[in-house]
Every structure is written in structure tokens, then in C-alpha cells.
Design a protein around this motif. Structure first.
Motif, PDB file in Angstrom:
ATOM      1  N   SER A 132      34.255  44.004  48.208  1.00  0.00           N
ATOM      2  CA  SER A 132      33.404  44.678  49.195  1.00  0.00           C
ATOM      3  C   SER A 132      31.922  44.648  48.787  1.00  0.00           C
ATOM      4  N   GLN A 133      31.651  44.340  47.515  1.00  0.00           N
ATOM      5  CA  GLN A 133      30.242  44.174  47.127  1.00  0.00           C
ATOM      6  C   GLN A 133      29.690  42.859  47.711  1.00  0.00           C
ATOM      7  N   ALA A 134      30.567  41.897  47.936  1.00  0.00           N
ATOM      8  CA  ALA A 134      30.133  40.625  48.522  1.00  0.00           C
ATOM      9  C   ALA A 134      30.247  40.648  50.045  1.00  0.00           C
ATOM     10  N   ILE A 135      31.304  41.302  50.536  1.00  0.00           N
ATOM     11  CA  ILE A 135      31.529  41.399  51.990  1.00  0.00           C
ATOM     12  C   ILE A 135      31.528  42.883  52.340  1.00  0.00           C
ATOM     13  N   PRO A 136      30.389  43.389  52.797  1.00  0.00           N
ATOM     14  CA  PRO A 136      30.261  44.844  52.961  1.00  0.00           C
ATOM     15  C   PRO A 136      30.967  45.393  54.205  1.00  0.00           C
ATOM     16  N   ILE A 137      32.288  45.444  54.148  1.00  0.00           N
ATOM     17  CA  ILE A 137      33.085  46.098  55.195  1.00  0.00           C
ATOM     18  C   ILE A 137      34.143  46.947  54.503  1.00  0.00           C
ATOM     19  N   LYS A 138      34.777  47.842  55.284  1.00  0.00           N
ATOM     20  CA  LYS A 138      35.742  48.769  54.682  1.00  0.00           C
ATOM     21  C   LYS A 138      36.951  48.009  54.124  1.00  0.00           C
ATOM     22  N   ASN A 139      37.476  47.097  54.917  1.00  0.00           N
ATOM     23  CA  ASN A 139      38.664  46.363  54.478  1.00  0.00           C
ATOM     24  C   ASN A 139      38.310  44.971  53.963  1.00  0.00           C
ATOM     25  N   ALA A 140      37.671  44.900  52.831  1.00  0.00           N
ATOM     26  CA  ALA A 140      37.479  43.606  52.154  1.00  0.00           C
ATOM     27  C   ALA A 140      38.540  43.580  51.062  1.00  0.00           C
ATOM     28  N   ILE A 141      39.637  42.878  51.336  1.00  0.00           N
ATOM     29  CA  ILE A 141      40.830  43.017  50.495  1.00  0.00           C
ATOM     30  C   ILE A 141      41.036  41.777  49.632  1.00  0.00           C
ATOM     31  N   SER A 142      41.043  42.015  48.340  1.00  0.00           N
ATOM     32  CA  SER A 142      41.247  40.916  47.394  1.00  0.00           C
ATOM     33  C   SER A 142      42.637  41.052  46.774  1.00  0.00           C
ATOM     34  N   LEU A 143      43.501  40.094  47.071  1.00  0.00           N
ATOM     35  CA  LEU A 143      44.869  40.108  46.523  1.00  0.00           C
ATOM     36  C   LEU A 143      44.927  39.163  45.338  1.00  0.00           C
ATOM     37  N   THR A 144      45.984  39.273  44.557  1.00  0.00           N
ATOM     38  CA  THR A 144      46.180  38.281  43.510  1.00  0.00           C
ATOM     39  C   THR A 144      47.541  37.608  43.673  1.00  0.00           C
ATOM     40  N   ALA A 145      47.561  36.308  43.367  1.00  0.00           N
ATOM     41  CA  ALA A 145      48.810  35.551  43.447  1.00  0.00           C
ATOM     42  C   ALA A 145      49.579  35.611  42.134  1.00  0.00           C
ATOM     43  N   ALA A 146      49.127  36.440  41.190  1.00  0.00           N
ATOM     44  CA  ALA A 146      49.722  36.437  39.841  1.00  0.00           C
ATOM     45  C   ALA A 146      51.228  36.739  39.866  1.00  0.00           C
ATOM     46  N   ASP A 147      51.656  37.686  40.690  1.00  0.00           N
ATOM     47  CA  ASP A 147      53.090  38.020  40.713  1.00  0.00           C
ATOM     48  C   ASP A 147      53.907  36.857  41.278  1.00  0.00           C
ATOM     49  N   GLU A 148      53.376  36.233  42.340  1.00  0.00           N
ATOM     50  CA  GLU A 148      54.078  35.081  42.945  1.00  0.00           C
ATOM     51  C   GLU A 148      54.181  33.953  41.919  1.00  0.00           C
ATOM     52  N   GLU A 168      37.714  34.338  31.833  1.00  0.00           N
ATOM     53  CA  GLU A 168      37.944  34.849  33.197  1.00  0.00           C
ATOM     54  C   GLU A 168      39.421  34.804  33.588  1.00  0.00           C
ATOM     55  N   SER A 169      40.144  33.873  32.989  1.00  0.00           N
ATOM     56  CA  SER A 169      41.553  33.716  33.386  1.00  0.00           C
ATOM     57  C   SER A 169      42.440  34.828  32.822  1.00  0.00           C
ATOM     58  N   GLU A 170      41.878  35.616  31.919  1.00  0.00           N
ATOM     59  CA  GLU A 170      42.691  36.657  31.264  1.00  0.00           C
ATOM     60  C   GLU A 170      43.262  37.656  32.284  1.00  0.00           C
ATOM     61  N   GLN A 171      42.459  37.964  33.322  1.00  0.00           N
ATOM     62  CA  GLN A 171      42.916  38.944  34.317  1.00  0.00           C
ATOM     63  C   GLN A 171      44.226  38.513  34.993  1.00  0.00           C
ATOM     64  N   TRP A 172      44.392  37.175  35.254  1.00  0.00           N
ATOM     65  CA  TRP A 172      45.629  36.716  35.909  1.00  0.00           C
ATOM     66  C   TRP A 172      46.733  36.523  34.880  1.00  0.00           C
ATOM     67  N   ILE A 173      46.330  35.966  33.733  1.00  0.00           N
ATOM     68  CA  ILE A 173      47.329  35.616  32.719  1.00  0.00           C
ATOM     69  C   ILE A 173      48.081  36.838  32.210  1.00  0.00           C
ATOM     70  N   THR A 174      47.388  37.940  32.022  1.00  0.00           N
ATOM     71  CA  THR A 174      48.072  39.121  31.494  1.00  0.00           C
ATOM     72  C   THR A 174      49.151  39.594  32.482  1.00  0.00           C
ATOM     73  N   ARG A 175      48.823  39.492  33.764  1.00  0.00           N
ATOM     74  CA  ARG A 175      49.799  39.926  34.772  1.00  0.00           C
ATOM     75  C   ARG A 175      50.976  38.940  34.848  1.00  0.00           C
ATOM     76  N   ASP A 215      45.112  28.717  35.869  1.00  0.00           N
ATOM     77  CA  ASP A 215      43.729  28.943  36.310  1.00  0.00           C
ATOM     78  C   ASP A 215      43.716  29.355  37.782  1.00  0.00           C
ATOM     79  N   ASP A 216      42.573  29.875  38.229  1.00  0.00           N
ATOM     80  CA  ASP A 216      42.494  30.269  39.640  1.00  0.00           C
ATOM     81  C   ASP A 216      42.253  29.059  40.550  1.00  0.00           C
ATOM     82  N   VAL A 217      41.394  28.135  40.114  1.00  0.00           N
ATOM     83  CA  VAL A 217      40.985  27.015  40.958  1.00  0.00           C
ATOM     84  C   VAL A 217      41.061  25.723  40.161  1.00  0.00           C
ATOM     85  N   ALA A 218      41.513  24.650  40.778  1.00  0.00           N
ATOM     86  CA  ALA A 218      41.294  23.318  40.206  1.00  0.00           C
ATOM     87  C   ALA A 218      40.368  22.593  41.174  1.00  0.00           C
ATOM     88  N   SER A 219      39.172  22.273  40.703  1.00  0.00           N
ATOM     89  CA  SER A 219      38.199  21.606  41.571  1.00  0.00           C
ATOM     90  C   SER A 219      38.040  20.146  41.127  1.00  0.00           C
TER      91      SER A 219
END
Ligand code: R5P
Length: 291
Positions: A132-148, A168-175, A215-219
Motif C-alpha cells: 500500500s506504500q506503492a499503491i495507495p488504496i485500502k486493498n493493496a494485497i500482497s500474497l506469497t506463493a511460498a506455501d504453494e 532478499e530471498s530469505e523471506q520466502w525461503i524461511t516459509r 527466487d522470486d523472479v527469473a529475468s
């Protein structure tokens, strides 16, 4: 409620629509010879409309999203929700050199003007902690695919070491480690240019150890590929890679596979041959929480 699906995300949209048991209409999209876009929507829409499309190849897709959102409002939509599993333009969050466009803020504000809700997955946020700091609306929802991703790895491999290429990858890897029960470690990464990436592996035994690079992205694929090369040099034979967003620009996939990585897996945030982890359950669940 109705889903309006762009053709490039139709397969995934059908699965979201059937989970939610709501109608889906495919947007008619045509590109004129000069590459202008033509869109056609149903001329009468319900109050709540969900527009679905990942925003890879962002420059064309953002214009089409603008045309679609404005037309949907004209045709009766009072509430517009965007599902964009891959959200582009999230990297440039400050002007590092004077004169640079802060594209995260500009595109974020554009999306906030067009939509009431924006739902995305594993967005690449550097210096901000919430979407929501990047998209200033009430429902700016960031999900993670870590469980999937974790559930997928658990049924694919008996055991493996999860390796994150950078802090940066630590946030997904731990989950993912929590879901799989696998051990994990984090490498060091230094990027000197789009295709110049240096990886330093943490000191440990890699011989006879199956490893999954996460990783989150492969570019350009250089992060995954160069991590694969380091692992191979350290004696590792069973190297796999998994990413949320399979952008795979140019020779990325070949580069990764030629760097010793045996298999690449990704979510279906973007249509790609490696996309074998569905996000429909995650995205449909998010719609249920806001509808
Ligand atoms: C960067 O910090 C990201 O997490 C990815 O590691 C990066 O975007 C991958 O890019 P590439 O495939 O070009 O190395």
C-alpha cells in the motif's frame, strides 16, 4: 461479480472463476499493424468486476489495462479489482541519480486511480515493507506463493537443501523451509549489470546434496544460472530451481539449464512451459476475503 480475462491469462482465470463459481468473459483483444490495441468488453457489466492479467511485458499491458478499466467503469462497474499475479515497475522506488523517474510511485498511483483493489503475488519491493506504500488504496494485497511452492517441493523431492541467492530471498525461503521441513541457506549476490551477477556460496558440504535454488523472479536467468555454476563447481549434481515469476527474458532458460540446473519449476503467474504450480487457490482465497 464477473471476471474479465485477458487472453494471455485465460487458462488461469478459468480456474479462479470455477473456484469462485462466478462467470468469466474473455476480453476481445486485437493489435493493429502499428501495434495499437483494440479491446472489446461486454457492454453491460455487474457492479463488481475482476480484471486478471499479469503485467510482464508491462508497457503494452499497462496501456491495455488502462483502456480496460476505463471502459469497464463506463459499462457499469462500480468496484474494480485487479488480479495481477506479476506486478511490474516495482523496482525503481527512489531516484538513485538525479532526474530518474520513480516508476514504482508513478505506476502505483496509476493503478490506485484505476482500481479499488489490487492483488498480487511476491511483488519485488526493496525499500518499502507494504504494497500500500506503492499503491495507495485500502486493498493493496500482497500474497506469497511460498506455501504453494513448499507443498510442490515436498511432494517432488524427499529431501533437499533450499538455497536463496541473496538476502532478499530469505523471506520466502524461511516459509518454504517451514512447509517442507528442508534445511536452507542464503548465498551472497553482487550484481554489476543486467547480465553480470556474482554469487558467493555459504561454506558447507554440497557434494551428494540435492539443492533447490529459490527466487522470486527469473529475468535474465543469470542469478539462477550463476548459482547453479557455483554449486556444480562445489560438487553438487542434483540442482533444481524454483521461482514465483517465470519472466525468462531472451536466453535465460537455456543459460540456466546449461549451468547445471536439471529442472526449473515455476508458478503459473505467467504462462510458461515451466509453470507447474497453480496460484488459483491462493488468488481465489484472496477474492473471498475482500468480496
Ligand atoms: C533480485 O533481487 C531478484 O530477487 C532476482 O534475483 C532477480 O530479479 C533475478 O534476475 P536475473 O534472472 O536477471 O538474474
Amino acid at each position: 461479480m464477473m471476471i474479465l480475462a485477458f487472453p494471455d491469462y485465460l487458462r488461469q482465470c478459468n480456474r479462479i472463476a470455477s473456484r469462485l463459481n462466478i462467470p468469466l468473459v474473455e476480453i476481445v483483444l486485437h493489435h493493429f499493424p502499428d501495434s495499437e490495441s483494440y479491446l472489446r468488453l461486454p457492454p453491460s457489466l455487474p457492479e463488481h468486476v475482476i480484471i486478471c492479467r499479469s503485467l510482464n511485458q508491462p508497457n503494452d499491458k499497462l496501456i491495455e489495462l488502462l483502456l480496460c478499466a476505463k471502459t469497464a467503469r463506463e459499462f457499469g462497474a462500480k468496484r474494480l479489482t485487479l488480479i495481477a499475479p506479476y506486478l511490474s515497475y516495482m523496482r525503481q522506488d527512489i531516484a538513485i541519480q538525479p532526474g530518474e523517474a520513480v516508476s514504482q510511485r508513478i505506476i502505483g498511483n496509476l493503478l490506485a486511480d484505476l482500481f479499488d483493489d489490487v492483488i498480487t503475488v511476491d511483488p519485488h519491493l526493496h525499500r518499502i515493507s507494504s504494497l500500500s506504500q506503492a499503491i495507495p488504496i485500502k486493498n493493496a494485497i500482497s500474497l506469497t506463493a511460498a506455501d504453494e511452492i513448499g507443498r510442490f517441493l515436498k511432494q517432488k523431492l524427499e529431501n533437499a537443501l533450499l538455497l536463496g541467492p541473496d538476502s532478499e530471498s530469505e523471506q520466502w525461503i524461511t516459509r518454504i523451509a517451514h512447509v517442507t521441513g528442508f534445511d536452507y541457506c542464503i548465498a551472497g549476490k553482487e550484481r554489476q549489470g543486467d547480465k553480470q551477477v556474482e554469487i558467493t556460496l555459504p561454506t558447507r558440504q554440497y557434494r551428494n546434496q540435492p539443492v533447490v535454488i529459490v527466487d522470486d523472479v527469473a529475468s535474465t536467468g543469470r542469478t539462477l544460472g550463476n548459482t547453479g555454476k557455483r554449486l556444480q563447481a562445489a560438487g553438487c549434481k542434483d540442482i533444481y530451481a524454483v521461482v514465483t515469476h517465470p519472466l525468462f527474458c531472451g536466453d535465460a532458460e537455456t543459460y540456466i539449464l546449461q549451468s547445471g540446473v536439471k529442472s526449473i519449476w515455476s508458478t503459473d503467474s505467467i504462462e510458461h512451459r515451466t509453470a507447474c504450480i497453480g496460484l488459483d487457490g491462493l488468488l481465489a482465497g484472496a477474492i473471498k476475503t475482500i468480496a
